[in-house]
Structures are given as structure tokens and as C-alpha cells.
Scaffold this active site. Structure first.
Site, PDB file in Angstrom:
ATOM      1  N   GLU A 142      69.945 -64.427 -97.430  1.00 49.91           N
ATOM      2  CA  GLU A 142      68.612 -64.272 -97.027  1.00 49.91           C
ATOM      3  C   GLU A 142      68.259 -62.689 -96.497  1.00 49.91           C
ATOM      4  OE1 GLU A 142      70.580 -66.870 -96.348  1.00 49.91           O
ATOM      5  OE2 GLU A 142      68.984 -68.548 -96.634  1.00 49.91           O
ATOM      6  N   HIS A 211      68.892 -77.267 -88.187  1.00 49.45           N
ATOM      7  CA  HIS A 211      67.867 -77.196 -88.927  1.00 49.45           C
ATOM      8  C   HIS A 211      66.652 -77.519 -88.156  1.00 49.45           C
ATOM      9  CE1 HIS A 211      70.808 -77.546 -92.098  1.00 49.45           C
ATOM     10  NE2 HIS A 211      69.933 -77.311 -92.826  1.00 49.45           N
TER      11      HIS A 211
END
Lengths: 406, 432
Positions: A142, A211
Site C-alpha cells: 500500500e 476490517h
């Protein structure tokens, strides 16, 4: 105008029926092979109901999905053309595809955006159409690929970087804070960074703590970026297009549970304003400010409130940074009471900033202290019951309004 | 497509008689502080890099041809490593870098510039060796030790000095400072304060070059990007993530490691499990080259090949330049940790004196020409200081400009107008 959404598995379904009872939820878990179709219909009432103990007023026929005042509202009318129905993730894709058609410098980068079509199918089919370079499947890195997007933006491209889950962008914080937000300034205005960073965040259906993060509160202090949150197919497409066309770096927050919302949107092209809030339901008694998924909890609570004789004004703030203080201010000046409903944590969330901004600017107009309903400062638990208690539920919203309107 | 990649022999160290790294015993409690990096010379074989070789053999080679070239140089000018014009250009660039940095030190101690200032003295061969081979459209990405990279790329000394003084005529309007040198005109993409964070940006610039060529069909787009960073960065995740992506997509980028053996006070040997950084290239599928970074001609040879590879679309290269900084990490660093013997060793290999010696010995130029260049550079640097001194400080109105490319990003104020339309905004007194 009704907003319908179909659940395709737990991760996608947002269940809103007349009364919310978490125990009655029987949604298949994400890993189950069978896909159960669940459909719920929520009617969002946008006509003002005059109750017996409310002052008489003209009933207003609202243009559905009305955008706050500033822009010419002609484009918001969907009454003239039939339009087409689609789900929120399809609306995002439509917006993205239109922009990629329009400008060959728009490209997409992220994990599984190409061949896989995106983990929430937002980029499905785009790699076949535009090629592997314009819809780039990146390795799981990322920080590096967000930085790569920034470097590409500095040298002339207009990348759309997808975080598979917003939470993963924590790994890209170095690039988002230092380079995305700051390079335009530290370079003395020489380099612009027209990047869009988007992805699904928010509390889903038992996805576990990591998440289920709400990164808008972490990113909001970064100078030089704009943040918007979409909540309906209509504003998802409009904000996606606006974000891509903007010369500023924009972070577009989507929500895991909203991807399967269905709505009829116009056929003709439209672009929304990044800095404006959206008037969802005008009212007189209280201003409820919200964004993303909480909009639906608020609207559900609004139904109950209307039945009880209240007239809440619901505004979807949409622009999380900067705040649209004009729309918000006008509302506060009218109703004198403010309730903020958000999914961020209580500490340092968007609601905290919004409370400060309203207090600073509109203190004289308030008849009661601002109330802010946020998620508990708790890592989102896995257990469904616990998870529901960390997030604001419609019943709490009803109670809060009753309290404020005493 | 095979290319022959000439690598260069390792530097010779005075303590050659010491055992190899594996069996070394520390002579002091400070492991690594008095120990020098010593390479076992790789096998002498010409090396051709091709698709098939990539997976099988590690990439390292010494070029015999290069050695022969050096020996022959005295005899015939046709095998000289550099022409007179190129030599003088290179000399001038290195002297500019050195002189500028020395002036920075003076100005800092006189209170004209502030904060963290990191000087490049001693490493000029790397900057000049690489950047003087670039076109204007090629991009350079650096770290906080970026003054000389900006100068080599063509940013005027005046603009760099002004930026350091924090004046509005600086290349970044005084908003960046020593660690953030940017120039759109000369394609200097920064100037980054955190190590490693510039490497993905460089990868992105290389990606744009490839995108232009393949997605936008600008067939002649062959812009190359150079990413400069140090030995400390080579233990950072972003470095490895970018090596992977660059090799995967064959991006036109060269990763230039300026290994000056020290990351502030941390010796490279104390922080790195395998100190031979060039080896990390082949692990990702790109050539890894080690070169003597104190010799500008050697660096230039390697740079030509690496940049050529990138331009031809053959992908990235990792070049490790073993070099040394004569001063401390920054002007705030007392530099007490490094062994004086080590410093003396590298001071004796000053790249500027080495080049001058080479050119004089090979009758490429005379002493007088060098003196003329020295004088010219002195004048340029003095002029840049004068210019910076006389330039105005940024006015308050500059405070809120440049935060957003589109100032609508400050949002809509309570009165319904965009905040950037508020006159206080342009005065810099608005509260946003």
C-alpha cells in the site's frame, strides 16, 4: 423516491426494516457459498407531514435527492427523464468508466482491481476495456503503490488508488500525509496531485476489528486533502466524477454495507460538488447531521420521529473535510438544535470536529447543547450483538431527539 | 536482448590484509566503527544480462575492458574516458556542488539559514556522474541531502540559496526549505524529509513515462527517472516494495544508492545483515552494480549503461555507489563517531581533485582552465548569496496559497461564499 437495496450475502446487506432487531438477522456469512437474496425496501419520506401539534405550513414537494442550494438545482431533478436503475457499486463504476473514457490520463491502481474486477466489483470489466496498464493490479504494498500514484499524479496522470479496505490505507499513511497532502505546498505550488484515494470502510457485518475501521477521523487533520463520503448511488457517481476532475487530492470514503443500494439515477451526465452537503429531508425542529451509512439509521429513526410528531431536518454532510458550513449553518439558524450521528469513534472523530465548528460559528443560534452520537471507543467486536452495540442504532437517535427537543 | 553491463572494481582499502567479513573480529567495543567495508572481489568475467541469465546467475562482474581502458588512457586519447568539454562540464558541476555546500555551512553558522541542513560534500561524483547524463525531461528524486542534486539538474544556484534562506524567490517560494527542493521546470521531484518516501514517488514518475509510451501511445517517450537515497534507506520497506514493482513492470528507473556508510551515527555494518546492497537488485530481478562513488568517471560509465537500459525499456537497475560525506550528517551533527583514519582515507580520494589530476595527466586541460572555473563558480555562489539576502521574506498573503491546487478545497463558509473568496484569505489572515 424509494431507495431499494438487495442483500447479496452478509457483507453487502444492510438490513433496515420497520424496526431494527439484530436478533432477527439471519444473513449468511461472507464465506458461505450459497448466496441468499434478501431484499428490503426502505421508503425515505421526503414530503413533510404536518402533525396536529405542529404549526401549519405549506406542504413542499421535494425534488428527490436535492442538492444543497448553491449549484443550479436543475440537474438534480430526476422527474424529467426516466433514468436507469443500478446498485451503488455499479454507480461508482459508471462514474469511473465515464471519466476514464473522457480523459485517457485517468488510471486505476490497487490490489485486485484489474483481472479480479475489484473486491467489491467497483472496477469490474474495466481492465478488459482499458487494458492492464490503465487498470493496474498492484502487489500488496500500500505505501509504495499509493506513493507511486502520487508520483504519477505529479508527473501528469490522474490516478484513482483503491484501498481494498480503507483500513489497509493505514499502511499508506506516510504517503498520504506527507506526500499527498503536503507536496503541493512544500513545492511552492509547482506540483499538483490530482489523485483520488478510495475504498470501503466502516463497520460491516462481523468483519472483525481491523476490517471495520473508520479512517476519516485519522485523516481529517492532514492539511491539503479533501474528504468526501458517498451514501447513495446518485451521490456516489457524482462524487466519484467530481473527485477525479478535482485538482486536489481527494479521499472518497465508501461503506462496505452500502454497495448494494439500488436507486434510479439520471441518464444524462452529472457531476456533484465536492464541498457541498446534501439536504435529505427538510424539517423545522432539529438538525440531524450525518454521513455514509448512518444516514440510513437516521432516516429510519426519522420515520419513528415523524410518527411521534417531530419534524427533523436531515442533512448528509457528504464533505467531511471541509465542512459545508453554509448548509449546516442555515439549518442551525432555522432549528436551533443539532444532533450529529456518525459512525466514527467518539474521540477525535468527524463529529468532534463538527461540534467544534458549529459551536464556534453558530453558538448564538443554539437553544441546546450539540449532541453527538458516535460509535463507542471500542475495537469493533466480532460477535454480532456486541458489534451492534458499538454502532449508533435508530432507537438511540430517537431518544436523543426526544431529549433535545424537550 | 542482452546487454553487457560493465561493473567496476571495488575500492581498495588500506587495511587490505584484514580477513574477510565473515571471520572478522572487532578491534574495539564498537563493532563497525573502525571496521571498513571490504568486498571479496567478484569473479572476473564479462557479464551479459539477458532474460535467461536473470534467473540463474547473480549479477556482478568486473570489466577487464574498463581496466585496460584506464591503462591505455595515457597513451591514446581515443580511449580516454571523457572528452575535454565533458570533463570541464563535469568538473564545473562538482565544484559548484562543493562550493555551494561550503557556503551553506558558512551561512548556517551566521544565522541565515535554519533547521536541518544536510550537506553533500564528498559525494559530488555521484550527483554529477549521473545527472549530467540526463535530459531536461528526465526526473530526479532525492532525499533531504538534495541541494546538489537540484543544482546538477539545472536549478539555478540563486533559487536554491533563496529557498534555503526562506525567501519568496526560492524555488519553492520559501515553503519547502533545505529538505524539499522541487522544480517543475527541471523535473526535480523533491526533496523528502523521511527516508524512503521519495522512492515510490520516483517509481510513479517512471510509471508515468511507461504509461505515456504504452497507454497514451507517445511512442518516443523514453523519460528516465533517477531515485537517489542512502544506505540507511536500504533497510526500509518502501525500498523493497519499489524494487519489486519497478522490476515487475520494467519501469524506466535507476535506483542509485549513495552508500556513505553512515546513517547519522549508525554504521551501515551495524544495521544491515548483508551490507552489500547491490546484491539486493538480482533478488528482485534487476542488475545490481557496485561502483566506486568517489570516482566520477567510473560512476559516469555505470550511469551511462543504467540510464541506457532504462531508456531502451529494459527495466530498472540498482546501482550502489560507495561514497563518503566529508561533513557530519547535518550541520547539527558534531560528527564525533567516525574514525579520523576513515575520514582521512576518503578525503584523500576527493572526487574533484581526482578528476583534475586525471585531466591534467592526460593533457585534457591546463591548470589555468580549472582556476578559471573555480573563480566562475565562486562568483556564482557569491551572487546567489547576495540575491538571497536581498530577496524579500514571504508576505503573510502567501500563508494560505498553495495548500490546495484548487482553493475551493477550503470549503464553503457560513456566509455561503467559498472561503477562498474571502479577502482575508488572500491576506493570509483568514482562519480556515
Amino acid at each position: 423516491m424509494a431507495v431499494t437495496f438487495q442483500g447479496l450475502g452478509a457483507a453487502a446487506a444492510l438490513s433496515l426494516s420497520g424496526s431494527f432487531d439484530p436478533n432477527r438477522l439471519h444473513l449468511p456469512c461472507r464465506r458461505s457459498l450459497s448466496v441468499t437474496r434478501l431484499s428490503f425496501v426502505v421508503r425515505l419520506e421526503e414530503r413533510i407531514v404536518s402533525g396536529s401539534n405542529l404549526p401549519p405550513r405549506r406542504a413542499q414537494q421535494l425534488v428527490s435527492k436535492a442538492v444543497a442550494t448553491k449549484a443550479d438545482a436543475a440537474s438534480a431533478s430526476t422527474a424529467s427523464k426516466p433514468g436507469h436503475e443500478l446498485l451503488l457499486f455499479e454507480a461508482l463504476r459508471e462514474g469511473l468508466e465515464e471519466e476514464m473514457d473522457r480523459d485517457p490520463q485517468v488510471c486505476v491502481m490497487g490490489e485486485d482491481v484489474g483481472h479480479y474486477g475489484g473486491s467489491y466489483k467497483v472496477t469490474k470489466g474495466l481492465a478488459d476495456k482499458f487494458g492492464d496498464l490503465r487498470v493496474l493490479d498492484t502487489p500488496i504494498a500500500e505505501n509504495a503503490f499509493t506513493g507511486m500514484g502520487i508520483g504519477a499524479a505529479m508527473t501528469g496522470l490522474r490516478p484513482v488508488v483503491e484501498g481494498m479496505n480503507m483500513g489497509f490505507l493505514l499502511l499508506a499513511f506516510n504517503q498520504i500525509s506527507n506526500n499527498c497532502g503536503m507536496l503541493h505546498y512544500t513545492s511552492g505550488g509547482q506540483f499538483k496531485i490530482p489523485i483520488v484515494i478510495r475504498g470501503p470502510g466502516g463497520v460491516g457485518r462481523q468483519l472483525g476489528a481491523e476490517h471495520s475501521q473508520r479512517l476519516e477521523s485519522y485523516f481529517q487533520s492532514i492539511p491539503g486533502i479533501q474528504m468526501v463520503a458517498c451514501s447513495t448511488p446518485y451521490n456516489a457517481k457524482g462524487l466519484m466524477k467530481a473527485a477525479i476532475r478535482s485538482e486536489n487530492p481527494v479521499i472518497l470514503f465508501e461503506h462496505v454495507l452500502l454497495y448494494n443500494l439500488k436507486e434510479r439515477i439520471p441518464d444524462e451526465e452529472y457531476v456533484l460538488n465536492l464541498e457541498e452537503a446534501e439536504m435529505v429531508r427538510p424539517g423545522e425542529h432539529i438538525t440531524i447531521l450525518t454521513y455514509s451509512r448512518m444516514r440510513y439509521h437516521v432516516m429510519q429513526a426519522a420515520k419513528t420521529l415523524v410518527n411521534k410528531g417531530y419534524d427533523p431536518e436531515v442533512i448528509d454532510i457528504r464533505s467531511l473535510k471541509p465542512f459545508d458550513l453554509y448548509t449546516i449553518g442555515n439549518s442551525v439558524k432555522k432549528t436551533h438544535r443539532v444532533l450529529i450521528v456518525e459512525e466514527c469513534m467518539r474521540t477525535g472523530g468527524i463529529g468532534a470536529s463538527l461540534t467544534a465548528a458549529i459551536t464556534e460559528n453558530f453558538h448564538d443560534y443554539l437553544d441546546a447543547p450539540i449532541m453527538c452520537l458516535s460509535s463507542q471507543d471500542v475495537p469493533t467486536p466480532y460477535a454480532g450483538t456486541l458489534e451492534n452495540w458499538t454502532v449508533v442504532q435508530p432507537a438511540q437517535i430517537v431518544t436523543a431527539v426526544e431529549q433535545l427537543c424537550q | 536482448m542482452a546487454t553487457a553491463f560493465w561493473s567496476v572494481n571495488v575500492i581498495q582499502h588500506p587495511r587490505c590484509e584484514r580477513p574477510s567479513i565473515a571471520s572478522r573480529k572487532p578491534s574495539s567495543a564498537f563493532l563497525g566503527s573502525t571496521l571498513k567495508l571490504r568486498f571479496n572481489p567478484p569473479s572476473r568475467s564479462n557479464f551479459g544480462f539477458s532474460e535467461t541469465l536473470r534467473k540463474s546467475s547473480p549479477i556482478s562482474a568486473i570489466s577487464d575492458v574498463f581496466e585496460e581502458k584506464k591503462q591505455k588512457s595515457a597513451s591514446s586519447s581515443s580511449s580516454l574516458l571523457i572528452t575535454k568539454e565533458e570533463g570541464l562540464e563535469v568538473y564545473e558541476d562538482m565544484v559548484l556542488g562543493r562550493c555551494f555546500e561550503d557556503m551553506c555551512a558558512q551561512m548556517y553558522y551566521r544565522g541565515k539559514m535554519f533547521g536541518f541542513v544536510h550537506l553533500y560534500n564528498g559525494q559530488e561524483a555521484v550527483s554529477t556522474g549521473f545527472i549530467k547524463l540526463l535530459k531536461k525531461e528526465d526526473c530526479v528524486v532525492s532525499t533531504y541531502r538534495d541541494h546538489v542534486h537540484a543544482l546538477s539538474k539545472g536549478v539555478p544556484a540563486r533559487e536554491v540559496m533563496s529557498e534555503l534562506f526562506g525567501k519568496t524567490t526560492g524555488c519553492c517560494r520559501g515553503q519547502g526549505g533545505s529538505m524539499h527542493m522541487f522544480s517543475k521546470e527541471h523535473n526535480v521531484l523533491g526533496g523528502f524529509a523521511f527516508i524512503g518516501e521519495g522512492i515510490p514517488v520516483a517509481t510513479g514518475a517512471a510509471f508515468t513515462s511507461k504509461y505515456r509510451k504504452e497507454a497514451l501511445n507517445e511512442a518516443d517517450c523514453d523519460h528516465v527517472t533517477l531515485a537517489f537515497f542512502g544506505d540507511g534507506t536500504c533497510n526500509n520497506g518502501q525500498f523493497y516494495e519499489c524494487l519489486n514493482m519497478a522490476a515487475l513492470w520494467k519501469l524506466p528507473i535507476v535506483f542509485v544508492v549513495e552508500n556513505n556508510l553512515w546513517a547519522i551515527g549508525m554504521s551501515h555494518l551495524r544495521s544491515t545483515s548483508d551490507p552489500e546492497i547491490w546484491k539486493k537488485g538480482p533478488a528482485f530481478g534487476m542488475p545490481g552494480v557496485h561502483v566506486d562513488g568517489m570516482d566520477v568517471l567510473k560512476v559516469r560509465e555505470v550511469a551511462k549503461e543504467a540510464i541506457g537500459r532504462a531508456r531502451r525499456g529494459e527495466g530498472p537497475t540498482l546501482v550502489e555507489c560507495e561514497t563518503y560525506r566529508f561533513r557530519g550528517h547535518s550541520l547539527a551533527d558534531p560528527d564525533e563517531l567516525r574514525d579520523p583514519t576513515e575520514k582521512a582515507h576518503y578525503a584523500a580520494r576527493d572526487p574533484i581533485t581526482a578528476l583534475k589530476k586525471y585531466m591534467i595527466e592526460n593533457n585534457l586541460a591546463k591548470e589555468g582552465e580549472f582556476k578559471a572555473i573555480d573563480k566562475k563558480i565562486d562568483e556564482i555562489v557569491e551572487d546567489s548569496v547576495e540575491f538571497a539576502d536581498e530577496s524579500p521574506q514571504p508576505s503573510r498573503s502567501q500563508l494560505l496559497e498553495n495548500v490546495f491546487a484548487d482553493p475551493k478545497g477550503f470549503g464553503i463558509g457560513p456566509d455561503g461564499r467559498y472561503r477562498c473568496e474571502d479577502p482575508k484569505f488572500t491576506e493570509g489572515t483568514a482562519h480556515v
